[in-house]
Scaffold this active site. Sequence first.
Site, PDB file in Angstrom:
ATOM      1  N   ARG A 170       1.351  -1.596  -0.482  1.00 30.70           N
ATOM      2  CA  ARG A 170      -0.416   0.244  -0.072  1.00 30.70           C
ATOM      3  C   ARG A 170       0.880   1.507  -0.555  1.00 30.70           C
ATOM      4  NH1 ARG A 170      -2.195  -3.731  -1.534  1.00 30.70           N
ATOM      5  NH2 ARG A 170      -4.194  -4.494  -0.378  1.00 30.70           N
ATOM      6  N   SER A 220     -11.598  -0.634   1.838  1.00 25.25           N
ATOM      7  CA  SER A 220     -10.999  -1.786   2.913  1.00 25.25           C
ATOM      8  C   SER A 220     -10.127  -0.416   3.874  1.00 25.25           C
ATOM      9  CB  SER A 220     -10.180  -2.465   2.862  1.00 25.25           C
ATOM     10  OG  SER A 220      -9.663  -3.261   3.516  1.00 25.25           O
ATOM     11  N   GLU A 290      -5.795   2.565   5.627  1.00 22.55           N
ATOM     12  CA  GLU A 290      -5.476   2.072   4.489  1.00 22.55           C
ATOM     13  C   GLU A 290      -6.034   2.880   4.086  1.00 22.55           C
ATOM     14  OE1 GLU A 290      -6.981  -0.803   0.671  1.00 22.55           O
ATOM     15  OE2 GLU A 290      -5.521  -1.928   2.754  1.00 22.55           O
TER      16      GLU A 290
END
Length: 300
Positions: A170, A220, A290
């Site tokens: 990420r 998410s 995230e």
Amino acid sequence: MHYIREKFPNLRIKKDEHLSQYTYTQTGGPADYVVFPETVAQVKEIINWVNEKQLPLTILGNASNLIVRDGGIRGVVMMLTALDQIAVADNKVVAQAGAALIDASEQACQHHLTGLEFACGIPGSVGGALYMNAGAYGGEVKDCIEKATVITRAGEIKTYTHADLDFSYRHSLVQKTGDIVLEVTFALSPGNVQDIRSKMDELTELRTSKQPLEYPSCGSVFKRPEGHFTGKLIQDAGLQGLQWGGAQISTKHAGFIVNIDHATATDYVKLIAHIQAVIKEKYDVILETEVHIIGEEVSE
């Protein structure tokens, strides 16, 4: 700031625009100005102008993995959704930053190219996907990005190779540099179109059955902590279904927070903080977000 309309008479510009109209959570306060460039030349002009005027500049793709606080964003917000061209040549898909990653995956399939199937349900833009090194079902965009064209905050256009982009979970280089992605080249492989389509259909079915797509959400919320599954931690802590204002930890997938009743960004931010505190206390695990949280709090 009102000079922006005089400076860019042919540009689509919105003043005091509520960003809840663009975010996937349907939350977020007003931006002073939102501009929608349609060409790279316009992007460059806007950057040069905000630098000259010393104004803050915030870049948004399609605002899927993002929470904008209820106080909104000062200065200029540039949305790149009009830069959405996708071209396919040989085994490469070249997509502008504002194109939907799902569309890039679909174009790859139609041209019998394999490697982007995992992205068939990721709702972000191509630029946002590079920025976040987006991934799903065992694939990440770093697996197939060959190079990217960016424009720096100083207005210089550069090309980064895969090695330059410093991908990790990420994460990519542009999170650190603040460079604005303009175009991404995906290097793929020839494949059987029936096999590619079958894989995409399978992943779409998985996503539909597991994720709460019937409600607005930011996708998410947390990164996966090493050695754990976020959704299971939240479930085991007895938090699944917890509601904070209009935001709820999804009863379908505890890794998602859904907007079930006119939630505010503040509802989201407070619920996220509560989850982090409970998981730290119960399991001594730090949940990192995230989702990116930007903008200002509402002033009292």
